[in-house]
Design an enzyme around this catalytic site. Structure first.
Site, mmCIF file in Angstrom:
data_model
loop_
_atom_site.group_PDB
_atom_site.id
_atom_site.type_symbol
_atom_site.label_atom_id
_atom_site.label_comp_id
_atom_site.label_asym_id
_atom_site.label_seq_id
_atom_site.Cartn_x
_atom_site.Cartn_y
_atom_site.Cartn_z
ATOM 1 N N CYS A 193 3.462 -9.077 8.432
ATOM 2 C CA CYS A 193 2.686 -9.533 7.139
ATOM 3 C C CYS A 193 3.566 -10.067 6.060
ATOM 4 O O CYS A 193 2.987 -10.364 5.127
ATOM 5 C CB CYS A 193 1.770 -8.370 7.062
ATOM 6 S SG CYS A 193 2.592 -6.992 5.931
ATOM 7 N N ASP B 296 5.407 -8.398 4.153
ATOM 8 C CA ASP B 296 5.858 -7.211 3.067
ATOM 9 C C ASP B 296 7.358 -6.768 2.937
ATOM 10 O O ASP B 296 7.804 -6.652 4.141
ATOM 11 C CB ASP B 296 4.831 -6.246 3.096
ATOM 12 C CG ASP B 296 3.585 -6.176 3.135
ATOM 13 O OD1 ASP B 296 3.118 -7.056 2.080
ATOM 14 O OD2 ASP B 296 2.878 -5.677 3.517
ATOM 15 N N CYS C 148 1.619 -7.043 -0.123
ATOM 16 C CA CYS C 148 -0.025 -6.610 -0.633
ATOM 17 C C CYS C 148 -0.276 -5.424 -1.449
ATOM 18 O O CYS C 148 0.809 -4.901 -1.747
ATOM 19 C CB CYS C 148 -0.999 -6.794 0.536
ATOM 20 S SG CYS C 148 -0.551 -5.412 1.549
ATOM 21 N N CYS D 154 1.774 -0.525 6.042
ATOM 22 C CA CYS D 154 2.216 -0.540 4.567
ATOM 23 C C CYS D 154 2.875 1.051 4.553
ATOM 24 O O CYS D 154 3.864 1.034 3.903
ATOM 25 C CB CYS D 154 1.235 -0.739 3.558
ATOM 26 S SG CYS D 154 0.810 -2.653 3.743
#
Length: 124
Positions: free
Chosen positions: A35, A37, A60, A104
């Site tokens: 993603c 990150d 995010c 995350c």
């Protein structure tokens, strides 16, 4: 943002311990190619206790919230106790994360482990 808990939203809007520590004792740098990150976690350690921790995260809202939460969970803990904090513990402390955002919390755990590993390399 509709699937996030109030606690996730609070940490996203008002992240704790954001920033960088000058002359840290350990730095963890992790990123996700899935993603995009990227997290950096800085720790200051005295007498084997994490006395300060800060983060810089590009990602995010869930990535920022998990970074913020892990700093709150590890500050004041002994290094070996901090390493026992799992990604699930981070997600639970935030009131849960949507399944698509659990990665995350994994990044936050990995950033901490990476910072501690760096601390150990610098210490010996």
């Amino acid at each position: 943002m509709q699937n996030y808990s109030e606690k996730v939203m609070e940490h996203f809007r008002n992240p704790r311990n954001a920033g960088e520590i000058k002359n840290p004792d350990g730095v963890g740098h992790v990123g996700s190619s899935v993603c995009g990150d990227v997290m950096e976690l800085y720790i200051k350690v005295k007498d084997n206790v994490i006395t300060d921790v800060k983060f810089k995260t590009f990602g995010c809202g869930a990535a920022i919230a998990t970074s913020s939460m892990i700093t709150e969970l590890v500050k004041g803990k002994r290094v070996n106790e901090a390493l026992k904090i799992s990604n699930r513990a981070v997600a639970e402390a935030l009131g849960g994360l949507p399944p698509a955002k659990m990665h995350c919390s994994v990044l936050a755990e990995e950033a901490l482990k990476s910072a501690v590993e760096d601390y150990h390399k610098r210490s010996f």
